[in-house]
Design a protein around this motif. Sequence first.
Motif, short mmCIF file in Angstrom:
data_model
loop_
_atom_site.label_atom_id
_atom_site.label_comp_id
_atom_site.label_asym_id
_atom_site.label_seq_id
_atom_site.Cartn_x
_atom_site.Cartn_y
_atom_site.Cartn_z
N TYR A 141 94.75 91.03 24.32
CA TYR A 141 94.31 89.65 24.83
C TYR A 141 93.03 89.58 24.55
N SER A 142 92.80 88.22 24.46
CA SER A 142 91.54 87.71 23.74
C SER A 142 90.43 87.89 24.75
N ASN A 143 89.32 88.36 24.48
CA ASN A 143 88.15 88.63 25.22
C ASN A 143 86.84 87.78 25.00
N ASN A 144 87.13 86.69 24.73
CA ASN A 144 86.23 85.55 24.42
C ASN A 144 85.56 84.98 25.66
N GLY A 145 84.44 84.01 25.51
CA GLY A 145 83.77 83.75 26.82
C GLY A 145 84.58 83.18 28.08
N SER A 146 85.63 82.35 27.32
CA SER A 146 86.36 81.56 28.22
C SER A 146 87.17 82.66 29.22
N ASP A 147 87.79 83.84 28.55
CA ASP A 147 88.47 84.67 29.22
C ASP A 147 87.61 85.37 30.39
N SER A 148 86.32 85.86 29.98
CA SER A 148 85.16 86.43 30.68
C SER A 148 85.19 85.61 32.03
N ALA A 149 85.03 84.26 31.73
CA ALA A 149 84.73 83.29 32.86
C ALA A 149 85.95 83.29 33.88
N ALA A 150 87.23 83.22 33.18
CA ALA A 150 88.31 83.24 34.05
C ALA A 150 88.45 84.31 34.89
N LYS A 151 88.20 85.63 34.18
CA LYS A 151 88.41 86.91 34.99
C LYS A 151 87.53 86.85 36.09
N ALA A 152 86.15 86.20 35.92
CA ALA A 152 85.08 86.35 37.01
C ALA A 152 85.57 85.33 38.30
N GLU A 180 88.86 97.85 36.47
CA GLU A 180 88.72 96.91 35.40
C GLU A 180 89.71 97.27 34.54
N ARG A 181 90.00 98.63 34.21
CA ARG A 181 90.95 99.16 33.10
C ARG A 181 92.62 98.35 33.48
N VAL A 182 92.79 98.72 34.77
CA VAL A 182 94.28 98.31 35.44
C VAL A 182 94.58 96.95 35.46
N ALA A 183 93.34 96.08 35.86
CA ALA A 183 93.55 94.64 35.96
C ALA A 183 93.53 94.09 34.44
N TYR A 200 100.34 87.98 31.20
CA TYR A 200 100.10 86.57 31.11
C TYR A 200 99.56 86.55 29.55
N GLY A 201 98.87 87.66 28.92
CA GLY A 201 98.46 87.59 27.54
C GLY A 201 97.02 87.21 27.60
N SER A 202 96.23 86.71 28.54
CA SER A 202 94.98 86.58 28.58
C SER A 202 94.48 86.14 30.19
N TRP A 203 93.17 86.20 30.53
CA TRP A 203 92.68 85.99 31.76
C TRP A 203 92.75 84.30 32.08
N SER A 204 92.52 83.71 30.94
CA SER A 204 92.81 82.27 30.95
C SER A 204 94.00 81.77 31.53
N ASN A 205 95.13 82.50 30.85
CA ASN A 205 96.42 81.97 31.26
C ASN A 205 96.69 82.47 32.64
N ALA A 206 96.04 83.65 33.16
CA ALA A 206 96.35 84.22 34.53
C ALA A 206 95.67 83.11 35.57
N LYS A 207 94.55 82.53 35.08
CA LYS A 207 93.67 81.62 35.99
C LYS A 207 94.67 80.37 35.73
N SER A 208 95.51 79.94 34.89
CA SER A 208 96.13 78.68 35.08
C SER A 208 97.01 78.87 35.96
N HIS A 209 98.04 80.20 36.02
CA HIS A 209 99.05 80.61 36.86
C HIS A 209 98.56 80.56 38.29
N TRP A 210 97.22 80.91 38.64
CA TRP A 210 96.62 81.02 39.89
C TRP A 210 96.39 79.60 40.48
N LEU A 211 95.93 78.56 39.40
CA LEU A 211 95.72 77.47 40.02
C LEU A 211 96.96 76.89 40.32
N ALA A 212 98.14 77.07 39.41
CA ALA A 212 99.33 76.42 40.01
C ALA A 212 100.08 77.11 41.27
#
Length: 211
Positions: free
Chosen positions: A134-145, A184-187, A195-207
């Motif tokens: 999965y992508s580890n860009n700034g957007s994913d880091s923010a979604a993870k936090a 951190e590793r398991v998450a 989900y493929g990325s933390w950004s996708n996981a955040k979208s699922h959380w919001l829904a």
Amino acid sequence: MKIKNALLSTAAATASLFAIGATAQAATVTVKAGDTVSAIAADHNTTIDAIQQANHLKDVNLILVGQQLEVNGDSTTTTSTQTTQQTTTTQSSAQTSQTQAQPSQASQTQSSQTQTSKPAAQTTTQTSSSTSNYSNNGSDSAAKAWIAGKESGGSYSARNGQYFGKYQLSASYLNGDNSAANQERVANSYVASRYGSWSNAKSHWLANGWY
């Protein structure tokens, strides 16, 4: 007659090696982002229970990116059938060409060996393409936090029933290792696989209010 027998033996051995290589390729699957056990079972014409038993999975809903899974589907049977047909064709060609000169027979053997090497190259390419993460860009880091804040307030020791830690993972996922590094590793593995990325996981959380 000696030349004919030698050529037939070489062709049979080459076809046998090809069949073994194809079987090994069909029986092992490398998990990539977005894969699920049910999808892998459907792709290889097998069942979720068969994959779970073959790989001793405690939870079929948790597979990790890069994990090797043993899968016994119809792919092996198909490859074996094709190999048998190729072996029969090679033997027929050897019988037809027995009256030709020896240099011509040597050329046919070399051509057979060249064809056998192609599946190995294809296997290497396929393995390389399955290592994506999965992508580890700034957007994913923010979604993870963001998810960590919603789930536990960022605490590695937070507990809610069977869920534990910064990302409120099921305790069984951590296998008794509640360290920050393991959380951190398991998450990361869980989110990449599901989900493929933390950004996708955040979208699922919001829904849905969970991820």
